[in-house]
Write an enzyme that holds these catalytic residues in place. Structure first.
Site, mmCIF file in Angstrom:
data_model
loop_
_atom_site.group_PDB
_atom_site.id
_atom_site.type_symbol
_atom_site.label_atom_id
_atom_site.label_comp_id
_atom_site.label_asym_id
_atom_site.label_seq_id
_atom_site.Cartn_x
_atom_site.Cartn_y
_atom_site.Cartn_z
ATOM 1 N N ASP A 283 0.866 -1.173 0.000
ATOM 2 C CA ASP A 283 0.000 0.000 0.000
ATOM 3 C C ASP A 283 0.912 1.235 0.000
ATOM 4 O O ASP A 283 2.142 1.130 0.070
ATOM 5 C CB ASP A 283 -0.960 -0.026 1.195
HETATM 6 C C1 NOJ Z 1 -3.836 4.093 0.197
HETATM 7 C C2 NOJ Z 1 -5.063 3.232 0.318
HETATM 8 O O1 NOJ Z 1 -5.025 2.508 1.525
HETATM 9 C C3 NOJ Z 1 -5.259 2.268 -0.832
HETATM 10 O O2 NOJ Z 1 -6.535 1.708 -0.716
HETATM 11 C C4 NOJ Z 1 -5.078 2.948 -2.144
HETATM 12 O O3 NOJ Z 1 -5.279 2.031 -3.191
HETATM 13 C C5 NOJ Z 1 -3.697 3.570 -2.201
HETATM 14 N N1 NOJ Z 1 -3.561 4.541 -1.136
HETATM 15 C C6 NOJ Z 1 -3.393 4.229 -3.537
HETATM 16 O O4 NOJ Z 1 -4.090 5.394 -3.668
#
Ligand code: NOJ
Length: 755
Positions: A283
């Site tokens: 993530d």
């Molecule tokens: C953080 C989030 O937790 C995730 O769901 C998302 O896909 C990513 N950022 C990318 O934006």
């Protein structure tokens, strides 16, 4: 016999073709990797964002163009639209030494530019065919816009509505969550990833992110393996079984090891046990965040993540900056780097990017297919099916078009809050607010007056935090009292009041946990004043989570939960309010009576001292009920359904055999409508304490007024399995109760014996 032979033959041909395709891909990727330097291999593992769109951390990547040209980037996200994508792809395939095309990802969470309702709302449709179709529309739009990877589906089971991200998932139940996860993966990925209008799905957040302690986003998770296997892992597993191409690791720790660097999770479970063959991305900066988790410095956590099975590093650039040195110091091996690089290249190969890096860039298709009328019609349909009628006294709904209507509330005419959280590519200005929808559906002669009545919140601190991605909470220049008086004046002149209240979109979603999930005080004050007028008040609740409605809806004649309903919100809400569409949504997350009850969910266990209001020493609250205010599976209709004649084909079940569970549903009202028929079981004696009810099946059926249908469920021994204390997936002989009903509380039951 002949038919079986033919089927087997066809299957054989199919697998031989698959094997040949795999061999071709392996040979191609192998040949390419043999020409790659160590730096180029590490470059493929770097997933960054130039930050032109919404970043979800405090860091964005710099020098992006130079890095692409030098072969230091494997994929980008936050770059959307044929022109921008082409520009970046040009650099990769014209300037980098090996001309390896880039992946382009995005958070297409509930539709691309045609924004659908938030996923929690979509799940309340219980309509997996529609959900799959919606995902295919999202893929169609996203691919026309240059994208080939979506960071969806989000399948985290969530039972704590304080957590803002409950908006992004499918609620509290593992069985329903698994069905929806599989439907979405199939919708996005279609029959072949190489098709122009399909793309890589990415199941997230692996794993258990929805169980953050106290519902505080990014918080620690601590959970027994039994709970994990039985209640939290099934949707991720279902996505893997459906062939999901990628997985995103979660921010939280599991058994004390952050998911991003957790070898047990990413290798032993995901790859070895579940047989996942695709790539795993971190993530946003979750590799770097392992430093904050006190796992070591950046080079230590990067090496740990790679070895754990994490292939692409999103934004941290810890791989780019440290893996070469770690390799030289023998902290990681070439096999680790090769594994990750190969999986990234395979994803690109499967998408067909090596054949045509521009395959997903099609300005003509984008102009025609993105935000088309027909896609908007799908958004409207999904929204209609996502609404849950929580209450409808005296048949207040549907409204008569001849009634004079006072439409009141801060969310009644507010384009900025229709799309919902995580609508990265959606344009709020293209959304339909409720006022417009009511006029569209009600027609020119509709007698409707509108007043804002209150601010979403009067709390400047909450307003400021809700406005980070643009104006969501506008604190009016007028005083609260002035707004209230205006609203009361039109309420008194009207036959019926429709009050649209709830949360602003950014009061939910990522980094939007709330400890108080009641309707904000400003709106409750408005509602109470409206009830005091004596007019029937229909409350429309927009929110990204189950709110605590206690104290806010007691005077309401009807309550319609609409979530944040997407680009067609207003039209769909008006369709349902006026009865052009009969609501059929059912809750996929219980609505708590109070915050202190959380977590409250239907599949709770009985405990040694079961709930008994008359027994002091029983499990209970002194000051609140134990049950949800509105339970899982609840949702009313403008018609009524009766259940009768529940019959089982047998009361004994043996391995390899089945029991048919049949029930008659009759539409006993005056309107056509849909009902979600739910099947639950209880394992009456189990080696580990069982939930009181577990969903095992559901069917959404359509019945004309007066019509009856026989609904049939097939129950098998496999459906009664669970993970036991040794984590074996088993069933245990003995008595079970089989229950059928229209929600998790009101069920008809019969006992069976598993031999
Ligand atoms: C953080 C989030 O937790 C995730 O769901 C998302 O896909 C990513 N950022 C990318 O934006």
């Amino acid at each position: 016999m002949k038919k079986t032979m033919l089927c087997l033959f066809a299957l054989g041909v199919f697998f031989t073709q698959l094997q040949a395709q795999d061999q071709k891909m392996n040979a191609f990727v192998q040949a390419l990797m043999s020409r790659m330097t160590l730096e180029e291999k590490i470059g493929q593992l770097n997933l960054i964002t130039p930050g032109s769109d919404i970043p979800t951390g405090s860091v964005v990547s710099s020098n992006v163009e130079k890095k692409i040209a030098e072969g230091n980037v494997g994929g980008l996200f936050g770059v959307i639209g044929p022109d921008k994508v082409k520009q970046a792809q040009d650099i990769a395939v014209k300037q980098s030494r090996l001309k390896i095309p880039l992946l382009f990802g995005s958070d297409v969470i509930h539709g691309h530019k045609t924004t659908f309702p938030i996923p929690l709302g979509i799940s309340c449709s219980w309509d997996t065919a529609l959900i799959r179709y919606g995902a295919s529309i999202a893929a169609k739009e996203a691919t026309a816009d240059g994208l080939n990877w979506v960071f969806s589906p989000m399948v985290d089971i969530a039972r704590d509505p304080r957590w803002g991200r409950v908006a992004e998932g499918s609620g509290e139940d593992p069985f329903l969550g698994a069905q929806i996860a599989a439907a979405m993966v199939k919708g996005y990925q279609g029959n072949s990833l190489a098709d122009k209008n399909t793309l890589l799905a990415c199941v997230k957040h692996f794993a258990l992110y929805g169980a953050a302690e106290g519902g505080r986003d990014y918080n620690s998770v601590d959970m027994s393996k039994i709970k994990m296997y039985n209640e939290y892992l099934p949707p991720y597993k279902a996505a893997v079984d459906a062939g999901v191409a990628s997985v995103m690791s979660s921010f939280n720790d599991i058994d004390g090891v952050p998911a991003t660097g957790n070898k047990w999770l990413l290798t032993d479970l995901l790859r070895t046990k579940w047989g996942f063959k695709g790539m795993v991305a971190s993530d946003y900066t979750s590799i770097g965040e392992m430093v904050n988790h006190r796992q070591g410095d950046i080079s230590q956590v990067s090496a740990q993540s790679l070895k754990a099975g994490l292939d692409m590093d999103m934004v941290t650039e810890g791989y780019l900056g440290t893996l070469k040195k770690s390799f030289q110091e023998k902290k990681i091996g070439m096999a680790d780097i090769d594994r990750a690089c190969r999986l990234v290249l395979e994803a690109k190969y499967k998408l067909g990017l090596f054949e045509d890096p521009y395959r997903y860039i099609d300005a003509e298709r984008a102009a025609k297919e993105v935000l088309s009328e027909s896609n908007r019609a799908v958004a409207r349909k999904i929204a209609q099916e996502s609404f849950v009628l929580l209450q409808n006294d005296y048949k207040t709904l549907p409204l008569k078009k001849s009634s004079s209507i006072a439409l009141i509330g801060p969310l009644a005419n507010d384009k900025n809050n229709m799309l919902g959280t995580w609508a990265v590519s959606g344009d709020p200005q293209k959304s339909i607010p409720v006022l417009d929808g009511m006029k569209n559906v009600g027609g020119a002669s509709l007698k409707i007056q509108y007043a804002k009545g209150a601010n979403i919140t009067d709390d400047p601190n909450l307003a400021r935090q809700s406005n980070v991605f643009g104006l969501r909470v506008e604190i009016d220049k007028r005083s609260p009292d002035e707004m209230l008086q205006e609203a009361l004046a039109i309420a008194r002149q009207s036959d019926v009041v429709v009050a649209v209240v709830g949360e602003a979109t950014e009061m939910t979603g990522e980094a939007a946990s709330r400890s108080d999930i009641t309707i904000p005080a400003s709106e409750v004050k408005l509602l109470k004043a409206l009830y005091a007028t004596g007019k029937p008040v229909v409350v429309v609740v927009m929110s990204g989570r189950p709110l605590v409605l206690t104290g806010a809806i007691e005077g309401a004649a009807a309550v319609l939960q609409t979530w944040h309903a997407g680009i067609e919100a207003g039209n769909a809400i008006a369709d349902v309010l006026f009865g052009a569409v009969n609501p059929s949504g059912k809750l996929t997350m219980s609505f708590p009576y109070s915050v202190g009850q959380i977590p409250v969910y239907y599949s709770q266990k009985r405990t040694g001292r079961p709930i008994d209001a008359n027994n002091k020493f029983s499990t209970k609250y002194l000051d609140a009920p134990n049950e949800a205010l509105f339970p899982f599976g609840h949702g009313l209709s403008y018609t009524t359904f009766t259940y009768s004649d529940l019959k089982l084909s047998n009361t004994e079940l043996t391995k390899g055999k089945k029991i048919e569970v049949e029930v008659t549903i009759t539409n006993t009202g005056a309107m056509d409508g849909a009902e979600v028929v739910q099947l639950y079981t209880l394992d009456k004696i189990r080696s580990i304490t069982p939930p009181e009810k577990e969903l095992k099946g559901f069917q959404k059926i359509y019945l004309k007024a007066g019509e009856s249908k026989r609904v049939l469920f097939t129950l098998t021994e496999e459906m009664l399995r669970f993970y036991n204390a040794s984590l074996q997936y088993v069933s245990e002989p003995g008595e079970f109760t089989v229950m059928v009903g229209g929600n998790s509380k009101d069920v008809f039951s019969r006992d069976i014996v598993l031999k």
